[in-house]
Scaffold this motif. Structure first.
Motif, PDB file in Angstrom:
ATOM      1  N   ARG A 148      -0.978  -5.331  -3.844  1.00  0.00           N
ATOM      2  CA  ARG A 148      -1.382  -3.842  -4.231  1.00  0.00           C
ATOM      3  C   ARG A 148      -2.682  -3.417  -4.885  1.00  0.00           C
ATOM      4  O   ARG A 148      -2.941  -4.152  -5.624  1.00  0.00           O
ATOM      5  CB  ARG A 148      -0.165  -3.668  -5.290  1.00  0.00           C
ATOM      6  CG  ARG A 148      -0.098  -2.094  -5.647  1.00  0.00           C
ATOM      7  CD  ARG A 148       0.915  -1.799  -6.471  1.00  0.00           C
ATOM      8  NE  ARG A 148       1.369  -0.517  -6.764  1.00  0.00           N
ATOM      9  CZ  ARG A 148       1.676   0.528  -5.794  1.00  0.00           C
ATOM     10  NH1 ARG A 148       2.241   0.143  -4.757  1.00  0.00           N
ATOM     11  NH2 ARG A 148       1.705   1.838  -6.061  1.00  0.00           N
ATOM     12  N   GLY A 149      -3.310  -2.706  -4.035  1.00  0.00           N
ATOM     13  CA  GLY A 149      -4.402  -2.314  -4.387  1.00  0.00           C
ATOM     14  C   GLY A 149      -5.627  -3.230  -4.379  1.00  0.00           C
ATOM     15  O   GLY A 149      -6.736  -3.110  -4.858  1.00  0.00           O
ATOM     16  N   ALA A 150      -5.582  -4.275  -3.577  1.00  0.00           N
ATOM     17  CA  ALA A 150      -6.523  -5.430  -3.509  1.00  0.00           C
ATOM     18  C   ALA A 150      -6.780  -5.895  -2.042  1.00  0.00           C
ATOM     19  O   ALA A 150      -7.790  -6.688  -2.103  1.00  0.00           O
ATOM     20  CB  ALA A 150      -6.279  -6.626  -4.542  1.00  0.00           C
TER      21      ALA A 150
ATOM     22  N   PRO B 213      -7.853  -3.740 -10.121  1.00  0.00           N
ATOM     23  CA  PRO B 213      -6.982  -4.308  -9.145  1.00  0.00           C
ATOM     24  C   PRO B 213      -7.203  -5.598  -8.480  1.00  0.00           C
ATOM     25  O   PRO B 213      -6.770  -6.379  -8.401  1.00  0.00           O
ATOM     26  CB  PRO B 213      -7.114  -2.958  -8.282  1.00  0.00           C
ATOM     27  CG  PRO B 213      -7.468  -2.141  -8.939  1.00  0.00           C
ATOM     28  CD  PRO B 213      -8.399  -2.336  -9.782  1.00  0.00           C
TER      29      PRO B 213
ATOM     30  N   HIS C 278      -4.835  -4.584 -15.817  1.00  0.00           N
ATOM     31  CA  HIS C 278      -4.234  -3.671 -14.917  1.00  0.00           C
ATOM     32  C   HIS C 278      -5.391  -2.637 -14.176  1.00  0.00           C
ATOM     33  O   HIS C 278      -5.212  -2.209 -13.199  1.00  0.00           O
ATOM     34  CB  HIS C 278      -3.013  -2.936 -15.389  1.00  0.00           C
ATOM     35  CG  HIS C 278      -3.249  -2.139 -16.253  1.00  0.00           C
ATOM     36  ND1 HIS C 278      -3.380  -2.371 -17.673  1.00  0.00           N
ATOM     37  CD2 HIS C 278      -3.506  -0.738 -16.362  1.00  0.00           C
ATOM     38  CE1 HIS C 278      -3.546  -1.233 -18.495  1.00  0.00           C
ATOM     39  NE2 HIS C 278      -3.485  -0.336 -17.605  1.00  0.00           N
TER      40      HIS C 278
ATOM     41  N   VAL D 256       0.912  -1.190   0.042  1.00  0.00           N
ATOM     42  CA  VAL D 256      -0.126  -0.106  -0.218  1.00  0.00           C
ATOM     43  C   VAL D 256       0.733   1.169  -0.013  1.00  0.00           C
ATOM     44  O   VAL D 256       0.661   2.244  -0.498  1.00  0.00           O
ATOM     45  CB  VAL D 256      -0.797   0.074   1.222  1.00  0.00           C
ATOM     46  CG1 VAL D 256      -1.476   1.372   1.381  1.00  0.00           C
ATOM     47  CG2 VAL D 256      -1.996  -1.152   1.008  1.00  0.00           C
TER      48      VAL D 256
ATOM     49  N   ARG E 106     -14.406  -7.702  -2.995  1.00  0.00           N
ATOM     50  CA  ARG E 106     -13.565  -6.558  -3.103  1.00  0.00           C
ATOM     51  C   ARG E 106     -13.913  -5.843  -4.374  1.00  0.00           C
ATOM     52  O   ARG E 106     -13.638  -4.751  -4.342  1.00  0.00           O
ATOM     53  CB  ARG E 106     -12.091  -7.263  -3.525  1.00  0.00           C
ATOM     54  CG  ARG E 106     -11.132  -6.248  -3.844  1.00  0.00           C
ATOM     55  CD  ARG E 106     -10.833  -5.677  -2.379  1.00  0.00           C
ATOM     56  NE  ARG E 106      -9.803  -4.288  -2.896  1.00  0.00           N
ATOM     57  CZ  ARG E 106      -9.639  -3.440  -1.652  1.00  0.00           C
ATOM     58  NH1 ARG E 106      -9.972  -3.640  -0.520  1.00  0.00           N
ATOM     59  NH2 ARG E 106      -8.831  -2.556  -2.060  1.00  0.00           N
TER      60      ARG E 106
ATOM     61  N   GLY F 286       4.556   2.577  -7.595  1.00  0.00           N
ATOM     62  CA  GLY F 286       4.040   1.487  -8.591  1.00  0.00           C
ATOM     63  C   GLY F 286       5.452   0.732  -8.845  1.00  0.00           C
ATOM     64  O   GLY F 286       5.407  -0.314  -9.331  1.00  0.00           O
TER      65      GLY F 286
ATOM     66  N   GLN G 264       6.635  -2.445  -6.689  1.00  0.00           N
ATOM     67  CA  GLN G 264       5.490  -3.414  -6.447  1.00  0.00           C
ATOM     68  C   GLN G 264       5.751  -4.885  -6.196  1.00  0.00           C
ATOM     69  O   GLN G 264       5.248  -5.512  -5.631  1.00  0.00           O
ATOM     70  CB  GLN G 264       4.218  -3.242  -7.414  1.00  0.00           C
ATOM     71  CG  GLN G 264       4.849  -3.905  -8.904  1.00  0.00           C
ATOM     72  CD  GLN G 264       3.694  -3.603  -9.994  1.00  0.00           C
ATOM     73  OE1 GLN G 264       2.399  -3.457  -9.400  1.00  0.00           O
ATOM     74  NE2 GLN G 264       4.064  -3.631 -11.150  1.00  0.00           N
TER      75      GLN G 264
ATOM     76  N   SER H 222      -5.060  -8.851  -8.967  1.00  0.00           N
ATOM     77  CA  SER H 222      -4.619  -9.336  -7.916  1.00  0.00           C
ATOM     78  C   SER H 222      -4.783 -11.046  -7.684  1.00  0.00           C
ATOM     79  O   SER H 222      -3.996 -11.644  -7.382  1.00  0.00           O
ATOM     80  CB  SER H 222      -5.307  -8.776  -6.338  1.00  0.00           C
ATOM     81  OG  SER H 222      -4.769  -9.406  -5.143  1.00  0.00           O
TER      82      SER H 222
ATOM     83  N   GLU I  37     -14.608  -1.632  -4.495  1.00  0.00           N
ATOM     84  CA  GLU I  37     -14.010  -0.862  -5.489  1.00  0.00           C
ATOM     85  C   GLU I  37     -14.915  -0.022  -6.016  1.00  0.00           C
ATOM     86  O   GLU I  37     -14.663   1.263  -6.222  1.00  0.00           O
ATOM     87  CB  GLU I  37     -13.044  -1.722  -6.384  1.00  0.00           C
ATOM     88  CG  GLU I  37     -11.707  -2.242  -5.909  1.00  0.00           C
ATOM     89  CD  GLU I  37     -11.054  -2.925  -7.022  1.00  0.00           C
ATOM     90  OE1 GLU I  37     -11.491  -3.060  -8.046  1.00  0.00           O
ATOM     91  OE2 GLU I  37      -9.848  -3.809  -6.522  1.00  0.00           O
TER      92      GLU I  37
END
Length: 372
Positions: A215-217, A155, A152, A30, A274, A34, A37, A159, A278
């Motif tokens: 990352r981001g999930a 996320p 991408h 987090v 998730r 980027g 990652q 993930s 989002e």
């Protein structure tokens, strides 16, 4: 303490270590840019996560030495169950009811599946099987990474794909570890060096991919995917290449398939939870963006907005309709040169061509001669 109780205790501590490593990895993901990652090598927290995962793996191996595989392997699925309350306690990341249901379903399904896998005689893989397994694993991991890069913008889906690739890498690393362990009973040879190299590459790839999957999930979805895919891949290879079977014959096989469906349903719940989060965060972000202020446009006499920039400029100027300039002219009747000019009315020049016109004074070249 009996060997069985020690095995259970070590399995619990191993699951806690794995859960702690996953939480630290998610926090590092987090807070990292980027470009970092996959391997934020300059972050001390990432190395702490590596140490926790290494400790979990070591305790898992020791637990297998004291207890049966049918007991130790299902207990490893408790990682996701421990991770959710630990994340809420230490980092304040609370999981919703859907995430809890998905995590419990994935854990129960995985534990039931692993408990039905029967033991078999220890056997190794020949050279052709090892090459095929290594190439197949590499192809699967690369394909999942390409698919993750293609999505991408989502996320959660990205993930899950990266976590699946990590689980495949870790699961096949366990397969090669078992192969080398069987070979070591007859003595270590130079033929085992390629297998050791494959183990190192797969374990490293699994660690890097798991780091990127957080990352981001969030925490629950990638950790549950990794926890399920890892032993499932190892069990599938064990059944197809090591001659392992499910217990209780056809009944055990049907129960194992049912447990697999339950575990898959848990992963689907985690993924959809998730994705819904989002979508909600995106709607909140859109609602919080202020609308751009409308530009004030001067209006014309009839109330319509002036769209031409020149018309806007002219509308802002405050000029009189007539511009009058005094112009000196010769006096009639031949007045002397020093005589005052006769007063004439001011000449009016109205604006034309879109702007006010101011004439330039012109000198009169014609002089009046005085005759004697």
């Amino acid at each position: 303490m009996s060997a069985l109780a020690l095995s259970v205790l070590l399995s619990f501590v191993s699951a806690v270590a794995y859960a702690g490593g996953a939480i630290v990895q998610e926090q590092v993901a987090v807070s990292s840019p980027g470009a970092q990652q996959y391997a934020p090598l300059r972050r001390p927290g990432w190395w702490a996560a590596v140490a926790l995962n290494g400790l979990g793996g070591l305790l898992h191996v020791v637990a297998l030495a004291y207890g049966p595989l049918s007991l130790v392997q299902p207990l490893g699925a408790l990682t996701i169950v421990f991770a959710l309350p630990m994340a809420a306690l230490f980092v304040g990341r609370k999981a919703g009811a859907t995430a809890w249901r998905g995590a419990i379903m994935a854990t129960v399904g995985l534990a039931g599946l692993l408990s039905l896998v029967g033991a078999s005689d220890a056997q190794s893989l020949d050279t052709a099987q090892r090459v095929a397994a290594a190439l197949g694993t590499a192809g699967a991991v690369v394909a999942l990474m390409i698919a993750a890069r293609a999505v991408h913008r989502h996320p959660a889906v990205r993930s899950i794909l990266l976590a699946t690739a990590s689980g495949v890498a870790f699961g096949m690393s366990s397969v090669f570890t078992k192969t080398v362990a069987v070979d070591w009973t007859g003595g270590v040879t130079a033929a085992d060096l390629p297998s050791l190299a494959v183990i190192g590459v797969l374990a490293t790839a699994g660690m890097l991919l798991s780091q990127a999957s957080y990352r981001g999930a969030g925490l629950a979805a990638p950790l549950a995917t990794l926890t399920v895919v890892n032993p499932v891949v190892a069990a599938a290879v064990g059944i197809t290449m090591f001659g392992e079977t499910f217990r209780y014959g056809t009944t055990g096989t049907a129960l194992a398939l049912s447990c697999g469906v339950v575990a898959a349903g848990g992963l689907i719940l985690l993924t959809t939870e998730r994705l819904a989060r989002e979508h909600q965060e995106a709607r909140v972000a859109e609602a919080s963006v202020p609308e751009p202020a409308s530009e004030v446009v001067p209006a014309e006499a009839d109330g319509q907005p002036a769209t031409d920039p020149a018309e806007r400029l002219l509308a802002a100027l405050e000029l009189s309709e007539d511009v009058r300039v005094p112009a000196p002219v010769p006096a009639p009747g031949g007045a002397p040169d020093d005589a005052d000019s006769a007063p004439v009315p001011l000449v009016s020049y109205a604006p034309f061509y879109g702007g006010p016109y101011v004439p330039v004074a012109v000198v009169d070249r014609h002089r009046v001669r005085i005759k004697s």
